[in-house]
Design an enzyme around this catalytic site. Structure first.
Site, PDB file in Angstrom:
ATOM      1  NE  ARG A  28      -4.466   1.557   1.917  1.00  0.00           N
ATOM      2  CZ  ARG A  28      -4.297   2.295   0.833  1.00  0.00           C
ATOM      3  NH1 ARG A  28      -5.197   2.234  -0.127  1.00  0.00           N
ATOM      4  NH2 ARG A  28      -3.247   3.067   0.711  1.00  0.00           N
ATOM      5  CG  ASP A  70      -5.135   5.695   2.723  1.00  0.00           C
ATOM      6  OD1 ASP A  70      -5.110   5.252   3.889  1.00  0.00           O
ATOM      7  OD2 ASP A  70      -4.224   6.380   2.235  1.00  0.00           O
ATOM      8  CB  CYS A 123      -0.974  -0.018   1.183  1.00  0.00           C
ATOM      9  SG  CYS A 123      -0.202   0.058   2.807  1.00  0.00           S
TER      10      CYS A 123
HETATM   11  P1  4NP Z   1      -1.693   2.860   4.143  1.00  0.00           P
HETATM   12  O1  4NP Z   1      -2.260   4.243   4.741  1.00  0.00           O
HETATM   13  O2  4NP Z   1      -1.203   3.187   2.743  1.00  0.00           O
HETATM   14  O3  4NP Z   1      -2.884   1.965   4.140  1.00  0.00           O
HETATM   15  O4  4NP Z   1      -0.594   2.431   5.077  1.00  0.00           O
HETATM   16  C1  4NP Z   1      -1.513   5.416   4.797  1.00  0.00           C
HETATM   17  C2  4NP Z   1      -0.607   5.599   5.801  1.00  0.00           C
HETATM   18  C3  4NP Z   1       0.116   6.787   5.876  1.00  0.00           C
HETATM   19  C4  4NP Z   1      -0.083   7.757   4.929  1.00  0.00           C
HETATM   20  C5  4NP Z   1      -0.985   7.567   3.919  1.00  0.00           C
HETATM   21  C6  4NP Z   1      -1.701   6.392   3.841  1.00  0.00           C
HETATM   22  N1  4NP Z   1       0.638   8.969   5.020  1.00  0.00           N
HETATM   23  O5  4NP Z   1       0.345   9.901   4.243  1.00  0.00           O
HETATM   24  O6  4NP Z   1       1.533   9.104   5.878  1.00  0.00           O
END
Ligand code: 4NP
Length: 148
Positions: A13, A117, A7
């Site tokens: 995720r 997300d 992800c």
């Molecule tokens: P992930 O969610 O891609 O599901 O781990 C996110 C975690 C952090 C960030 C964006 C999405 N971020 O912008 O730091």
């Protein structure tokens, strides 16, 4: 079978997909390696988001020991399957391919759909857990074949 879950941050995720599929594979005594990574580098070395840890714990999966990694082009040769959570992940991963023959390894985890997300929406962690859990059960049932 070596499967990589990808992800953006590798803290919400893909850690859920990693922990859930790893547990289901172990329950079936499948000799699978399941790991995860993020296309972004902001959270390298960090544990999963506390909300992801909490929702997994609620349903009996411990992801607290995971640490975020950054996706690297050499992962294309290390893994048999690379499951991405959304279309941006798909584009970001495919853009790093070394040998174009490896592009077939990259699949949207949900087939035609994307895992939203949950980072900016606390209420998404439960539905995101459910959709990932259901898909992991399907992946196990299909022996890892992503075309269901
Ligand atoms: P992930 O969610 O891609 O599901 O781990 C996110 C975690 C952090 C960030 C964006 C999405 N971020 O912008 O730091």
């Amino acid at each position: 079978m070596k499967i990589l879950m990808v992800c953006l941050g590798n803290i919400c995720r893909s850690p859920l997909a990693h922990g859930i599929l790893k547990q289901k594979a172990a329950d079936k005594q499948l000799n699978w390696v399941v790991e995860s990574a993020g296309t972004g580098d902001w959270h390298i070395g960090e544990a999963p988001d506390r909300r992801a840890i909490a929702i997994a714990k609620k349903y009996g999966v411990d992801i607290s020991g995971q640490r975020a990694r950054h996706f690297k082009p050499q992962f294309f040769s290390e893994y048999d399957l690379i499951f991405v959570m959304d279309r941006q992940n798909y584009a970001d991963v495919c853009a790093q391919v070394i040998d174009k023959e490896d592009l077939h390894k990259v699949k949207l985890f949900l087939g035609d759909d994307v895992v939203p997300d949950p980072y900016f929406d606390d209420n998404l962690f439960d539905p995101v857990f459910q959709m990932i859990d259901q898909r992991c059960a399907e992946v196990i049932a299909k022996g890892g074949n992503p075309i269901v």
